[in-house]
Scaffold this motif. Structure first.
Motif, PDB file in Angstrom:
ATOM      1  N   ILE A  68    -127.860 -12.906  65.680  1.00 41.07           N
ATOM      2  CA  ILE A  68    -128.122 -14.119  64.914  1.00 41.07           C
ATOM      3  C   ILE A  68    -128.403 -13.774  63.462  1.00 41.07           C
ATOM      4  O   ILE A  68    -127.887 -14.405  62.545  1.00 41.07           O
ATOM      5  N   SER A  69    -129.190 -12.718  63.245  1.00 39.43           N
ATOM      6  CA  SER A  69    -129.504 -12.309  61.871  1.00 39.43           C
ATOM      7  C   SER A  69    -128.244 -11.963  61.099  1.00 39.43           C
ATOM      8  O   SER A  69    -128.122 -12.294  59.924  1.00 39.43           O
ATOM      9  N   SER A  70    -127.312 -11.281  61.751  1.00 42.84           N
ATOM     10  CA  SER A  70    -126.115 -10.893  61.003  1.00 42.84           C
ATOM     11  C   SER A  70    -125.161 -12.067  60.840  1.00 42.84           C
ATOM     12  O   SER A  70    -124.496 -12.202  59.822  1.00 42.84           O
ATOM     13  N   ILE A  71    -125.125 -12.965  61.828  1.00 35.81           N
ATOM     14  CA  ILE A  71    -124.254 -14.144  61.722  1.00 35.81           C
ATOM     15  C   ILE A  71    -124.649 -14.993  60.518  1.00 35.81           C
ATOM     16  O   ILE A  71    -123.809 -15.408  59.730  1.00 35.81           O
ATOM     17  N   ARG A  72    -125.935 -15.208  60.335  1.00 36.58           N
ATOM     18  CA  ARG A  72    -126.307 -16.139  59.257  1.00 36.58           C
ATOM     19  C   ARG A  72    -126.201 -15.523  57.861  1.00 36.58           C
ATOM     20  O   ARG A  72    -126.357 -16.205  56.872  1.00 36.58           O
ATOM     21  N   ARG A  73    -125.905 -14.234  57.798  1.00 39.13           N
ATOM     22  CA  ARG A  73    -125.649 -13.597  56.507  1.00 39.13           C
ATOM     23  C   ARG A  73    -124.154 -13.448  56.229  1.00 39.13           C
ATOM     24  O   ARG A  73    -123.752 -13.015  55.161  1.00 39.13           O
ATOM     25  N   ASN A  74    -123.338 -13.757  57.214  1.00 37.14           N
ATOM     26  CA  ASN A  74    -121.909 -13.444  57.114  1.00 37.14           C
ATOM     27  C   ASN A  74    -121.128 -14.486  56.296  1.00 37.14           C
ATOM     28  O   ASN A  74    -121.075 -15.657  56.651  1.00 37.14           O
ATOM     29  N   VAL A  75    -120.515 -14.011  55.208  1.00 33.80           N
ATOM     30  CA  VAL A  75    -119.780 -14.915  54.315  1.00 33.80           C
ATOM     31  C   VAL A  75    -118.520 -15.493  54.963  1.00 33.80           C
ATOM     32  O   VAL A  75    -117.971 -16.484  54.486  1.00 33.80           O
ATOM     33  N   VAL A  76    -118.087 -14.860  56.053  1.00 38.01           N
ATOM     34  CA  VAL A  76    -116.865 -15.316  56.701  1.00 38.01           C
ATOM     35  C   VAL A  76    -116.974 -16.792  57.095  1.00 38.01           C
ATOM     36  O   VAL A  76    -115.994 -17.521  57.096  1.00 38.01           O
ATOM     37  N   TYR A  77    -118.217 -17.231  57.384  1.00 35.54           N
ATOM     38  CA  TYR A  77    -118.388 -18.581  57.911  1.00 35.54           C
ATOM     39  C   TYR A  77    -118.233 -19.689  56.885  1.00 35.54           C
ATOM     40  O   TYR A  77    -118.135 -20.837  57.240  1.00 35.54           O
ATOM     41  N   TYR A  78    -118.234 -19.356  55.602  1.00 30.46           N
ATOM     42  CA  TYR A  78    -117.854 -20.424  54.671  1.00 30.46           C
ATOM     43  C   TYR A  78    -116.461 -20.161  54.103  1.00 30.46           C
ATOM     44  O   TYR A  78    -116.093 -20.647  53.060  1.00 30.46           O
ATOM     45  N   GLY A  79    -115.685 -19.381  54.829  1.00 27.12           N
ATOM     46  CA  GLY A  79    -114.264 -19.270  54.508  1.00 27.12           C
ATOM     47  C   GLY A  79    -113.878 -18.058  53.689  1.00 27.12           C
ATOM     48  O   GLY A  79    -112.791 -18.013  53.127  1.00 27.12           O
ATOM     49  N   VAL A  80    -114.779 -17.058  53.637  1.00 24.92           N
ATOM     50  CA  VAL A  80    -114.513 -15.908  52.768  1.00 24.92           C
ATOM     51  C   VAL A  80    -113.960 -14.717  53.553  1.00 24.92           C
ATOM     52  O   VAL A  80    -114.401 -14.420  54.658  1.00 24.92           O
ATOM     53  N   VAL A  81    -112.977 -14.058  52.968  1.00 28.94           N
ATOM     54  CA  VAL A  81    -112.596 -12.734  53.438  1.00 28.94           C
ATOM     55  C   VAL A  81    -113.096 -11.742  52.394  1.00 28.94           C
ATOM     56  O   VAL A  81    -112.714 -11.803  51.232  1.00 28.94           O
ATOM     57  N   ALA A  82    -114.014 -10.898  52.813  1.00 26.26           N
ATOM     58  CA  ALA A  82    -114.560  -9.895  51.902  1.00 26.26           C
ATOM     59  C   ALA A  82    -114.194  -8.530  52.435  1.00 26.26           C
ATOM     60  O   ALA A  82    -114.267  -8.273  53.629  1.00 26.26           O
ATOM     61  N   ALA A  83    -113.754  -7.654  51.551  1.00 25.51           N
ATOM     62  CA  ALA A  83    -113.379  -6.316  51.996  1.00 25.51           C
ATOM     63  C   ALA A  83    -113.639  -5.343  50.866  1.00 25.51           C
ATOM     64  O   ALA A  83    -113.643  -5.723  49.699  1.00 25.51           O
ATOM     65  N   CYS A  84    -113.871  -4.104  51.217  1.00 21.97           N
ATOM     66  CA  CYS A  84    -113.998  -3.110  50.163  1.00 21.97           C
ATOM     67  C   CYS A  84    -113.390  -1.804  50.630  1.00 21.97           C
ATOM     68  O   CYS A  84    -113.166  -1.588  51.812  1.00 21.97           O
ATOM     69  N   ARG A  85    -113.092  -0.973  49.668  1.00 20.33           N
ATOM     70  CA  ARG A  85    -112.506   0.327  49.965  1.00 20.33           C
ATOM     71  C   ARG A  85    -113.462   1.367  49.412  1.00 20.33           C
ATOM     72  O   ARG A  85    -113.914   1.280  48.277  1.00 20.33           O
ATOM     73  N   ARG A  86    -113.788   2.333  50.269  1.00 22.36           N
ATOM     74  CA  ARG A  86    -114.707   3.374  49.827  1.00 22.36           C
ATOM     75  C   ARG A  86    -113.992   4.701  49.711  1.00 22.36           C
ATOM     76  O   ARG A  86    -113.123   5.020  50.503  1.00 22.36           O
ATOM     77  N   VAL A  87    -114.369   5.452  48.716  1.00 19.78           N
ATOM     78  CA  VAL A  87    -113.921   6.835  48.613  1.00 19.78           C
ATOM     79  C   VAL A  87    -115.181   7.668  48.532  1.00 19.78           C
ATOM     80  O   VAL A  87    -116.024   7.426  47.677  1.00 19.78           O
ATOM     81  N   ASN A  88    -115.324   8.597  49.467  1.00 26.49           N
ATOM     82  CA  ASN A  88    -116.533   9.405  49.561  1.00 26.49           C
ATOM     83  C   ASN A  88    -117.781   8.534  49.586  1.00 26.49           C
ATOM     84  O   ASN A  88    -118.764   8.819  48.918  1.00 26.49           O
ATOM     85  N   GLY A  89    -117.705   7.467  50.348  1.00 24.57           N
ATOM     86  CA  GLY A  89    -118.883   6.620  50.511  1.00 24.57           C
ATOM     87  C   GLY A  89    -119.116   5.647  49.378  1.00 24.57           C
ATOM     88  O   GLY A  89    -119.961   4.771  49.458  1.00 24.57           O
ATOM     89  N   ARG A  90    -118.387   5.767  48.309  1.00 25.10           N
ATOM     90  CA  ARG A  90    -118.572   4.886  47.167  1.00 25.10           C
ATOM     91  C   ARG A  90    -117.548   3.759  47.211  1.00 25.10           C
ATOM     92  O   ARG A  90    -116.384   4.003  47.505  1.00 25.10           O
ATOM     93  N   VAL A  91    -118.000   2.564  46.892  1.00 28.11           N
ATOM     94  CA  VAL A  91    -117.061   1.446  46.857  1.00 28.11           C
ATOM     95  C   VAL A  91    -116.227   1.551  45.588  1.00 28.11           C
ATOM     96  O   VAL A  91    -116.769   1.565  44.488  1.00 28.11           O
ATOM     97  N   VAL A  92    -114.916   1.693  45.731  1.00 25.37           N
ATOM     98  CA  VAL A  92    -114.084   1.817  44.536  1.00 25.37           C
ATOM     99  C   VAL A  92    -113.258   0.560  44.288  1.00 25.37           C
ATOM    100  O   VAL A  92    -112.665   0.402  43.238  1.00 25.37           O
TER     101      VAL A  92
END
Ligand SMILES: [Zn+2]
Length: 491
Positions: free
Chosen positions: A215-239
């Motif tokens: 429940i805690s993670s569901i109510r933080r998830n942007v997917v539920y208002y229509g968002v696709v969020a993604a990131c790409r990491r290189v060596n742990g860093r978001v690039v």
């Protein structure tokens, strides 16, 4: 038709079977592979013994690389088990733009293509494996940019994926999501919502009970208002980051979603009805050095802050680590934190010293060489057209050759993109420098910060503070009290 070199090698001491028989079966397998890929081929084969590391056939092959487009081997190990030599062979193969084929699908590093053909860069070293992964990551990111759900195989509760990888609402699941957001807006705790869902018999897709964590993670998830969020990491860093609104139908309106976030953010202690913010600098950082659980701070009747006696039960025995006045503990920790400035300064000067210019030069040289190769290939393309117009080559030849040329051009373009990213990554060192400089500055103004700001700042580099009075609550007060433990666990 492209030309391949089949290379076979067996070591005499590692085979129990008749070595000629094994060699022959390997040969058959590799020839079959060549035929499958419509390659004509030359055979190189040798049997080495443990002592003798000479490989005349391999050397002969390496000298004739100009002739070949592919090398076919049973596995990469056959080329070399010696790292330095493998590195040399790798360089040679890259220079000659030669690909490696093996009969098994085991070196399926990319899934980028269904073919078993991978450039040697992908196989011989971890470094190249990472390159492929980076490229793959970017492919996914590009898909995410179009609002497609691609970063994870798991589809969030309330949705399903259609054939275009766009999320579609599953009404039966969506009502659970709406319920969770509604109740949260009414300030019902995750724990309580979990109980209510259990009573309603509303469960996860797999029929599991929805827990507080879900429940805690569901109510933080942007997917539920229509968002696709993604990131790409290189060596742990978001690039690279992608954040697409209106990528799919929302289950919760954006306004509702934001209202819920505000309520959640106000609730820093985990107690939903306690809307007080952090009023002490060490809030949520103190943990019991005896039992590992969190220690709580309380104000007594006269307004003095106390760290409460630990009352956690460990297998029927309560921890009972005694409480103590809070203020001296805070002073001790703040003092230690201020002493940390030396470390920050050292890290900073180390960063400033670390010279990335060599790395940069290397990449620029590689880039130059790729540009030259690209120019050559572009010229070849032009020449092919001229040759075709002059009737020097047949249409089929022209198409084959152009296609081959085009593939090479694409490869080089990909490699160029990669180097561009690597050059960008070098700039991250500067960001890290800025972060440290800011840290030092804040550290110098620590006493000016509000308790809450200070608390937030401390949490950026302190994981936990291990605390114990090393006395139990029923400790005889006439005895000399034992020494208090305060250990800071840095992030
Ligand atoms: Zn304890």
């Amino acid at each position: 038709m492209s030309l391949a070199a089949i290379y076979l090698r067996l070591s005499r001491n590692e085979e129990q079977l008749n070595i000629e028989e094994v060699l022959s079966s390997h040969r058959q397998a590799l020839i079959k592979l060549a035929n499958q890929h419509h390659l004509s081929f030359d055979l190189y084969q040798e049997i080495s013994s443990g002592v003798n590391t000479e490989r005349p056939e391999l050397n002969k092959l390496l000298k004739s690389l100009d002739l070949y487009d592919y090398i076919i081997v049973m596995d990469i190990d056959r080329l070399s088990r010696d790292n330095a030599y493998a590195e040399y062979i790798k360089t040679m193969l890259i220079a000659h733009d030669i690909k490696i084929l093996t009969p098994t699908g085991t070196i399926d590093l990319t899934q980028e293509t269904s073919e078993m053909t991978y450039s040697v860069q992908a196989m011989l070293a971890n470094f190249e494996y990472k390159q492929i992964r980076k490229r793959l990551g970017r492919g996914r990111l590009a898909a995410a940019e179009q609002g497609r759900w691609v970063m994870s195989n798991q589809v969030p509760l309330g949705y399903k994926k259609d054939q275009n990888q766009i999320l579609k609402i599953v009404e039966e699941e969506a009502r659970i999501i709406r319920y969770i957001f509604e109740k949260t807006k009414d300030r019902v705790s995750a724990n309580e919502i979990a109980k209510q869902l259990f009573m309603l018999g509303w469960k996860s897709r797999n029929g599991n009970v929805l827990t507080t964590a879900h429940i805690s993670s569901i109510r933080r998830n942007v997917v539920y208002y229509g968002v696709v969020a993604a990131c790409r990491r290189v060596n742990g860093r978001v690039v690279d980051e992608v954040f697409v609104e209106a990528a799919h139908d929302p289950i919760i309106s954006k306004q509702h979603w934001l209202e819920v976030q505000k309520i959640l953010d106000e609730n820093t202690t985990g107690n939903f009805f306690n809307k007080k913010k952090a009023t002490r600098r060490l809030q949520n950082l103190l943990f019991c050095n005896h039992c590992g659980r969190k220690r709580y701070i309380q104000t007594d009747g006269s307004g003095t802050d106390f760290i409460k006696t630990c009352s956690y039960k460990i297998s029927n025995n309560a921890c009972k680590d005694k409480g103590i006045k809070y203020q001296p503990v805070e002073e001790f920790v703040i003092q230690k934190v201020k002493e940390k400035e030396v470390d920050f300064r050292q890290a900073l000067s180390k960063l400033k010293d670390s010279d990335t210019s060599n790395e940069e030069k290397k990449l620029i040289v590689q880039m130059d060489s790729l540009d030259k190769q690209l120019e050559k290939l572009n010229n070849r393309e032009k020449n092919l057209k001229i040759m075709r117009m002059d009737g020097e080559i047949t249409k089929t030849d022209f198409l084959d050759l152009s296609k081959e040329n085009e593939e090479k051009i694409n490869q080089i373009k990909q490699q160029k993109e990669l180097i561009t990213i690597q050059l960008e990554n070098l700039n991250h060192t500067e960001e890290e420098q800025e972060r440290l400089e800011l840290c030092i500055k804040t550290l110098n103004n620590l006493d000016l910060l509000e308790a809450e700001e200070c608390n937030t700042f401390l949490k950026t580099f302190i994981k936990k503070i291990w605390f114990s009075t090393n006395a139990t609550a029923d400790h005889n007060t006439k005895k000399e009290p034992p020494e208090v433990t305060i250990e800071i666990e840095w992030l």
